[in-house]
Design an enzyme around this catalytic site. Structure first.
Site, PDB file in Angstrom:
ATOM      1  N   LYS A 137      -2.916  -1.671  -4.942  1.00 46.48           N
ATOM      2  CA  LYS A 137      -4.033  -2.377  -4.093  1.00 46.48           C
ATOM      3  C   LYS A 137      -3.999  -3.669  -4.303  1.00 46.48           C
ATOM      4  O   LYS A 137      -3.940  -4.308  -5.427  1.00 46.48           O
ATOM      5  CB  LYS A 137      -5.308  -1.635  -4.565  1.00 46.48           C
ATOM      6  CG  LYS A 137      -5.406  -0.473  -3.887  1.00 46.48           C
ATOM      7  CD  LYS A 137      -6.704   0.496  -3.988  1.00 46.48           C
ATOM      8  CE  LYS A 137      -7.015   1.313  -3.122  1.00 46.48           C
ATOM      9  NZ  LYS A 137      -6.700   1.155  -1.716  1.00 46.48           N
ATOM     10  N   ASP A 147      -1.687  -2.046  -0.276  1.00 48.61           N
ATOM     11  CA  ASP A 147      -2.839  -1.762   0.253  1.00 48.61           C
ATOM     12  C   ASP A 147      -3.707  -2.845   0.412  1.00 48.61           C
ATOM     13  O   ASP A 147      -4.291  -3.140  -0.804  1.00 48.61           O
ATOM     14  CB  ASP A 147      -3.404  -0.550   0.048  1.00 48.61           C
ATOM     15  CG  ASP A 147      -4.627   0.011   0.967  1.00 48.61           C
ATOM     16  OD1 ASP A 147      -4.933   1.150   0.754  1.00 48.61           O
ATOM     17  OD2 ASP A 147      -5.005  -0.778   1.928  1.00 48.61           O
ATOM     18  N   GLU A 186      -0.490  -1.967   3.947  1.00 46.48           N
ATOM     19  CA  GLU A 186      -1.551  -1.243   4.671  1.00 46.48           C
ATOM     20  C   GLU A 186      -2.709  -2.212   4.888  1.00 46.48           C
ATOM     21  O   GLU A 186      -3.219  -3.102   4.001  1.00 46.48           O
ATOM     22  CB  GLU A 186      -2.061   0.059   3.579  1.00 46.48           C
ATOM     23  CG  GLU A 186      -2.623   1.001   4.133  1.00 46.48           C
ATOM     24  CD  GLU A 186      -2.734   2.200   3.209  1.00 46.48           C
ATOM     25  OE1 GLU A 186      -1.785   2.719   2.556  1.00 46.48           O
ATOM     26  OE2 GLU A 186      -4.057   2.595   3.093  1.00 46.48           O
ATOM     27  N   ASP A 213      -5.269   1.427   8.465  1.00 46.39           N
ATOM     28  CA  ASP A 213      -5.877   2.754   7.763  1.00 46.39           C
ATOM     29  C   ASP A 213      -7.319   2.408   8.294  1.00 46.39           C
ATOM     30  O   ASP A 213      -7.854   3.222   9.052  1.00 46.39           O
ATOM     31  CB  ASP A 213      -5.866   2.275   6.195  1.00 46.39           C
ATOM     32  CG  ASP A 213      -6.525   3.354   5.213  1.00 46.39           C
ATOM     33  OD1 ASP A 213      -6.331   3.343   4.275  1.00 46.39           O
ATOM     34  OD2 ASP A 213      -6.812   4.295   5.987  1.00 46.39           O
ATOM     35  N   LYS A 222      -6.547   9.685   7.003  1.00 48.28           N
ATOM     36  CA  LYS A 222      -7.481  10.510   5.785  1.00 48.28           C
ATOM     37  C   LYS A 222      -8.046  11.573   6.474  1.00 48.28           C
ATOM     38  O   LYS A 222      -9.176  11.546   7.131  1.00 48.28           O
ATOM     39  CB  LYS A 222      -8.356   9.384   5.312  1.00 48.28           C
ATOM     40  CG  LYS A 222      -7.585   8.316   4.677  1.00 48.28           C
ATOM     41  CD  LYS A 222      -8.694   7.480   3.984  1.00 48.28           C
ATOM     42  CE  LYS A 222      -8.073   6.372   2.884  1.00 48.28           C
ATOM     43  NZ  LYS A 222      -7.051   5.922   3.340  1.00 48.28           N
TER      44      LYS A 222
END
Ligand code: 164
Ligand code: MG
Length: 310
Positions: A138, A167, A193, A218, A242
């Site tokens: 991340k 991400d 992402e 996302d 998700k």
């Protein structure tokens, strides 16, 4: 045939807490559903909200469960509003589980989530030894300079057949995203992402055409409604799905079969109940060229599920 509904709210601490651009996420909370029918079949489902991604809140999901009578019918499953996408997934998963309780026979490879910041430089090796070959890190948590410096150390230290995806959780500016993508192209990053906020669709689409590194949406595609919106507006890059917050599994199946969109499935750190349903859908629909974001939940210590209230 009416189904009997039981449900229980749960809270599990993450260990260690999850550090992202949104802050520190201390615990996962959700609802475990138990459906049963007159023949004695039982199905389990999980409602795992992620409100900062656009799903309903836990309070809204609990309210929906409370106002559902303890006897519900098939028509009720289809009447759950799109605004309650985690409830849609939880109830439909329980209903599918009751009809076919078998877990997926195989699953795609998993990607392991690295801790944010400099800790990633030392954390990846034990995950590699556990068998992970794809890692997600991340960004947007520390300064651009610090993270660019760390990724330039991290990427070259990974073995040849390892993959690294980043991400940004919608946390970069246009300039920052261009700086990151130039480095991503240099380091052969697998994909980046959600570099920009959800309301920057045109900029995301433009960015997706300017670099070799693929972009993945996302937060922009958290629910099936949003997936359809971005597809209709021309997104053909990666869709991170998700499943726990996307909505009705059967509707997602039909959309993916019609459009063949490129999907990479991702966890919301649900419990084994929701994970089983999510992995079943991921096995059916996730692009086999990408590991799915269901690396072992280092965050979730508790494995024992609460029994539903009688
Ligand atoms: O996708 C993965 O590899 C693991 C799941 C994951 O990264 C996330 C789950 C839930 C919310 C976010 O913090 C984060 C994400 O943005 O993808
Ligand atoms: Mg993400």
């Amino acid at each position: 045939m009416p189904y009997k509904l039981q449900f229980q709210v749960y809270q599990y601490p993450f260990y260690p807490p999850l550090q992202t651009r949104y802050g520190i996420w201390e615990q996962r909370e959700g609802i475990i559903l138990r459906l049963s029918d007159e023949t004695g079949r039982v199905g389990w489902g999980e409602i795992a909200p992620l409100p900062w991604f656009g799903s309903e809140t836990l309070a809204q999901a609990v309210e929906y469960c409370r106002q559902s009578s303890t006897e519900i019918n098939e028509s009720d499953f289809w009447a759950i509003p799109d605004s309650l996408s985690a409830c849609q997934f939880g109830f439909h998963s329980a209903w599918e589980d009751l009809q076919n309780p078998s877990p997926p026979l195989t699953t795609p490879a998993f990607s392991a989530l690295l801790p944010a910041g400099e800790e990633a430089l030392s954390a990846w090796h034990s995950l590699w030894q556990q068998g992970y070959r794809t890692f997600k890190w991340k960004i947007g948590v520390y300064s651009l300079e610090q993270e660019l410096n760390w990724v330039r150390q991290l990427a070259p230290m990974l073995p040849q057949d390892a993959k690294l995806r980043l991400d940004a959780n919608a946390g970069l500016t246009w300039e920052g995203a261009n700086q990151w993508l130039a480095v991503c192209d240099e380091l052969a990053i697998e994909f980046l992402e959600q570099p920009l906020p959800v309301n920057s669709f045109d900029a995301l689409l433009a960015l997706s055409k300017q670099y070799q590194t693929p972009l993945a949406l996302d937060e922009s595609v958290a629910t099936l409604t949003q997936i359809k919106y971005c597809y209709d507006r021309g997104w053909r890059g990666i869709f991170v799905v998700k499943p726990s917050i996307v909505g009705i599994p059967q509707d997602l199946r039909e959309f993916c079969q019609q459009t063949q969109i490129r999907t990479v499935f991702s966890s919301v750190f649900e419990t084994p109940v929701g994970r089983k349903a999510a992995l079943k859908l991921a096995t059916e629909l996730s692009d086999p060229n990408y590991a799915i974001g269901f690396g072992v939940n280092h965050w979730l210590k508790a494995e024992v599920l609460p029994q539903c209230q009688v």
